[in-house]
Design a protein around this motif. Structure first.
Motif, mmCIF file in Angstrom:
data_model
loop_
_atom_site.group_PDB
_atom_site.id
_atom_site.type_symbol
_atom_site.label_atom_id
_atom_site.label_comp_id
_atom_site.label_asym_id
_atom_site.label_seq_id
_atom_site.Cartn_x
_atom_site.Cartn_y
_atom_site.Cartn_z
ATOM 1 N N GLY A 164 -2.050 61.099 -31.743
ATOM 2 C CA GLY A 164 -1.848 62.529 -31.608
ATOM 3 C C GLY A 164 -1.768 62.929 -30.144
ATOM 4 N N SER A 165 -2.603 62.310 -29.317
ATOM 5 C CA SER A 165 -2.549 62.601 -27.891
ATOM 6 C C SER A 165 -1.201 62.222 -27.306
ATOM 7 C CB SER A 165 -3.657 61.840 -27.165
ATOM 8 O OG SER A 165 -4.929 62.203 -27.678
ATOM 9 N N PHE A 166 -0.717 61.037 -27.670
ATOM 10 C CA PHE A 166 0.609 60.627 -27.207
ATOM 11 C C PHE A 166 1.638 61.705 -27.525
ATOM 12 C CE2 PHE A 166 -0.683 55.997 -27.231
ATOM 13 C CZ PHE A 166 -0.307 55.744 -25.927
ATOM 14 N N ALA A 167 1.641 62.146 -28.771
ATOM 15 C CA ALA A 167 2.666 63.086 -29.220
ATOM 16 C C ALA A 167 2.542 64.434 -28.514
ATOM 17 C CB ALA A 167 2.582 63.265 -30.740
ATOM 18 N N VAL A 168 1.316 64.959 -28.479
ATOM 19 C CA VAL A 168 1.131 66.311 -27.940
ATOM 20 C C VAL A 168 1.332 66.334 -26.425
ATOM 21 C CG1 VAL A 168 -0.513 68.174 -27.652
ATOM 22 C CG2 VAL A 168 -0.381 66.973 -29.834
ATOM 23 N N VAL A 169 0.796 65.329 -25.741
ATOM 24 C CA VAL A 169 0.960 65.295 -24.286
ATOM 25 C C VAL A 169 2.426 65.148 -23.919
ATOM 26 C CG1 VAL A 169 0.428 63.967 -22.212
ATOM 27 C CG2 VAL A 169 -1.368 64.431 -23.887
ATOM 28 N N LEU A 170 3.167 64.373 -24.709
ATOM 29 C CA LEU A 170 4.600 64.233 -24.441
ATOM 30 C C LEU A 170 5.330 65.554 -24.663
ATOM 31 C CD1 LEU A 170 6.943 62.283 -23.763
ATOM 32 C CD2 LEU A 170 7.211 61.942 -26.227
ATOM 33 N N LEU A 171 4.958 66.249 -25.719
ATOM 34 C CA LEU A 171 5.641 67.515 -26.026
ATOM 35 C C LEU A 171 5.371 68.566 -24.959
ATOM 36 C CD1 LEU A 171 7.269 69.316 -27.949
ATOM 37 C CD2 LEU A 171 5.141 69.836 -29.145
ATOM 38 N N HIS A 172 4.100 68.731 -24.606
ATOM 39 C CA HIS A 172 3.747 69.784 -23.648
ATOM 40 C C HIS A 172 3.827 69.332 -22.191
ATOM 41 C CE1 HIS A 172 2.610 72.700 -26.629
ATOM 42 N NE2 HIS A 172 1.708 71.908 -27.179
ATOM 43 N N ARG A 173 3.952 68.026 -22.009
ATOM 44 C CA ARG A 173 3.904 67.475 -20.648
ATOM 45 C C ARG A 173 2.652 67.975 -19.936
ATOM 46 N NH1 ARG A 173 7.190 63.073 -19.583
ATOM 47 N NH2 ARG A 173 8.917 63.221 -21.045
ATOM 48 N N ASP A 174 1.533 67.863 -20.668
ATOM 49 C CA ASP A 174 0.258 68.352 -20.138
ATOM 50 C C ASP A 174 -0.844 67.361 -20.527
ATOM 51 O OD1 ASP A 174 -2.075 69.580 -19.462
ATOM 52 O OD2 ASP A 174 -1.748 71.395 -20.662
ATOM 53 N N ARG B 111 9.436 64.803 -33.478
ATOM 54 C CA ARG B 111 10.476 63.778 -33.440
ATOM 55 C C ARG B 111 11.570 64.141 -32.447
ATOM 56 N NH1 ARG B 111 12.866 63.366 -38.804
ATOM 57 N NH2 ARG B 111 14.397 62.045 -37.770
ATOM 58 N N THR B 112 11.917 65.414 -32.398
ATOM 59 C CA THR B 112 12.936 65.822 -31.431
ATOM 60 C C THR B 112 12.426 65.641 -30.000
ATOM 61 O OG1 THR B 112 13.822 67.418 -33.021
ATOM 62 C CG2 THR B 112 14.395 67.727 -30.699
ATOM 63 N N ALA B 113 11.178 66.017 -29.776
ATOM 64 C CA ALA B 113 10.605 65.841 -28.433
ATOM 65 C C ALA B 113 10.580 64.367 -28.057
ATOM 66 C CB ALA B 113 9.202 66.433 -28.381
ATOM 67 N N ALA B 114 10.288 63.512 -29.021
ATOM 68 C CA ALA B 114 10.238 62.078 -28.735
ATOM 69 C C ALA B 114 11.621 61.542 -28.403
ATOM 70 C CB ALA B 114 9.650 61.325 -29.934
ATOM 71 N N GLU B 115 12.614 62.011 -29.166
ATOM 72 C CA GLU B 115 13.963 61.490 -28.948
ATOM 73 C C GLU B 115 14.554 62.004 -27.641
ATOM 74 O OE1 GLU B 115 16.548 62.007 -32.278
ATOM 75 O OE2 GLU B 115 18.240 61.044 -31.278
ATOM 76 N N LEU B 116 14.222 63.234 -27.273
ATOM 77 C CA LEU B 116 14.792 63.834 -26.063
ATOM 78 C C LEU B 116 13.809 63.790 -24.898
ATOM 79 C CD1 LEU B 116 16.558 66.939 -27.678
ATOM 80 C CD2 LEU B 116 17.395 64.597 -27.436
ATOM 81 N N PRO B 120 13.310 66.590 -20.102
ATOM 82 C CA PRO B 120 12.088 67.398 -20.260
ATOM 83 C C PRO B 120 12.342 68.899 -20.373
ATOM 84 C CG PRO B 120 11.825 65.770 -18.511
ATOM 85 C CD PRO B 120 13.281 65.777 -18.880
ATOM 86 N N GLY B 121 13.394 69.406 -19.756
ATOM 87 C CA GLY B 121 13.603 70.846 -19.797
ATOM 88 C C GLY B 121 14.490 71.306 -20.939
ATOM 89 N N HIS B 122 14.825 70.394 -21.845
ATOM 90 C CA HIS B 122 15.763 70.718 -22.924
ATOM 91 C C HIS B 122 15.272 71.914 -23.741
ATOM 92 C CE1 HIS B 122 18.302 70.274 -26.456
ATOM 93 N NE2 HIS B 122 19.017 69.376 -25.819
ATOM 94 N N PRO B 123 16.169 72.852 -24.038
ATOM 95 C CA PRO B 123 15.759 74.051 -24.795
ATOM 96 C C PRO B 123 15.059 73.721 -26.106
ATOM 97 C CG PRO B 123 18.172 73.850 -24.638
ATOM 98 C CD PRO B 123 17.580 72.917 -23.651
ATOM 99 N N ILE B 125 13.131 71.232 -26.743
ATOM 100 C CA ILE B 125 11.747 70.822 -26.475
ATOM 101 C C ILE B 125 10.889 72.051 -26.179
ATOM 102 C CG2 ILE B 125 10.273 69.545 -24.869
ATOM 103 C CD1 ILE B 125 12.402 67.436 -24.691
ATOM 104 N N LYS B 126 11.465 73.001 -25.466
ATOM 105 C CA LYS B 126 10.715 74.232 -25.196
ATOM 106 C C LYS B 126 10.366 74.941 -26.497
ATOM 107 C CE LYS B 126 12.592 75.154 -20.569
ATOM 108 N NZ LYS B 126 13.585 75.941 -19.813
ATOM 109 N N ILE B 127 11.316 74.951 -27.426
ATOM 110 C CA ILE B 127 11.047 75.605 -28.711
ATOM 111 C C ILE B 127 9.962 74.856 -29.474
ATOM 112 C CG2 ILE B 127 12.062 76.059 -30.968
ATOM 113 C CD1 ILE B 127 14.630 76.854 -29.472
ATOM 114 N N GLY B 128 10.028 73.530 -29.412
ATOM 115 C CA GLY B 128 8.987 72.730 -30.066
ATOM 116 C C GLY B 128 7.617 72.976 -29.470
ATOM 117 N N ALA B 129 7.562 73.024 -28.138
ATOM 118 C CA ALA B 129 6.278 73.267 -27.475
ATOM 119 C C ALA B 129 5.739 74.647 -27.848
ATOM 120 C CB ALA B 129 6.447 73.137 -25.964
ATOM 121 N N ALA B 130 6.627 75.624 -27.881
ATOM 122 C CA ALA B 130 6.189 76.981 -28.238
ATOM 123 C C ALA B 130 5.672 77.018 -29.671
ATOM 124 C CB ALA B 130 7.359 77.962 -28.060
#
Lengths: 203, 203
Positions: A164-174, B111-116, B120-123, B125-130
């Motif tokens: 889960g940490s891998f996934a979330v940290v990658l998504l938020h880059r935090d 999955r989208t965040a992982a693939e892209l 890092p700034g892809h729109p 990914i921003k939507i996923g993070a939000a």
DNA sequence: TCATGTATACCAACCAGTGAATATACACAA
DNA sequence: TTGTGTATATTCACTGGTTGGTATACATGA
């Protein structure tokens, strides 16, 4: 691109090394076979001599990360000082530090599984699953030695937190999402009370 | 806002619906713009009239999953009977049941965040993070109402377990990894003692 | 008329994979 | 030593198909 014309290293390993850099950084389908061949300093036909297909190359890329990755986790654990929870926390802390590097891109196994989710039997996914199983089994055995009552359950819980940490940290880059308190709490709760005190005292 | 001739559904929504099915099932880069247009029953030129690029389409695909996904989680939570831990566990149980469906492919945002990950700034990914932030905030507010001392910390811990479950269950194709005990233990530990008893008694 | 929406046709670049030839290394016989 | 066979290793040139994106034209309703 960097042509790795080092003659001392076997061609096959140079190709895997190039594939590792490109696939981990950019993803599987974003990287062409031509790009891997070029980075390895080899023609595409040579690459296809050593690997029968791109899927085969992807599997080899993950297979090459299996042992080094496990060794790193074991090292972080065994070199940490203190109680069992502290040693597990050390893994999370080291991982959080890695995640600060700009080239960090999460867990290659999980990212590959996510990208190839439409191909459930893909050889690379099998290698990824086997890798995580090995890690889970190492955790289980470690917990069993420490007298945890249900070591497999705890191992899987820690695994959930880690992946889960891998996934979330990658998504938020935090990297601050990679916290250690949850793992600590779950391990403490699973430790037998007396052993918990003894281990916590410094062992 | 003009209505399409044939099915009564606006073209743009039909395209997003087609994109949703294809991207979620197969991944982003594995699906061509042509395939999305064909599935939507529209020429590619029409698709590019409604979306300025594939990246834009991908972002719209995830944006379309945001609210329904959050609503589902809230529904599972609010319809569950019992204490706070039981209501959170309900989310995990419903998710495990979803994961048994053969077309389940994990979390589209992760999955989208992982693939892209190389963009890092892809729109998208921003939507996923939000999206994940909204879920985290909803959890935090819910926990705060229940008197949890550090509601944000607990929310993030539950998030780690949930997203870890997505990743691990997808890798192993084994929903039994989506266990509820860890979440239960973490919530119980965070509940004030008296409130914990009261809530556990049946609320 | 004019903005919105859709269709046909097209592009240059790129994709995974292949055919045929060649280079290198070593084993073994003359 | 020299020649020859064979397996390994590598190259060049190429295929048929797909990619994201576009130029141009046509339709429709307000």
């Amino acid at each position: 691109m960097t042509v790795m014309a080092r003659p001392g290293i076997p061609t096959r390993e140079r190709i895997i090394s190039a594939a590792n850099a490109l696939f981990y950084n950019n993803g599987i389908r974003a990287v062409s076979v031509d790009a891997v061949a070029a980075k390895a300093g080899v023609t595409k036909r040579t690459l296809y001599y050593h690997f029968k297909s791109k899927d085969d190359l992807v599997a080899a890329y993950l297979a090459g990360r299996d042992q080094p990755n496990l060794a790193l986790f074991r090292k972080w654990f065994s070199e940490a000082q203190g109680s069992l929870p502290a040693k597990v926390e050390a893994i999370f802390r080291h991982l959080a530090r890695s995640a600060r590097h700009p080239k960090w891109n999460g867990c290659g196994f999980l990212r590959t599984a996510a990208e190839l989710a439409n191909l459930p039997g893909h050889p690379a996914i099998k290698i990824g699953a086997a890798h995580k199983k090995k890690f889970e089994e190492w955790l289980r055995a470690t917990f069993a030695e420490e007298g945890i009552v249900e070591p497999l359950r705890l191992a899987r819980q820690i695994l959930l937190l880690l992946d889960g940490s891998f996934a979330v940290v990658l998504l938020h880059r935090d990297p601050s999402y990679m916290e250690t308190e949850a793992a600590h709490a779950l391990i403490e709760a699973a430790l037998p009370v007396r052993a918990s005190r003894r281990v916590r005292a410094g062992r």
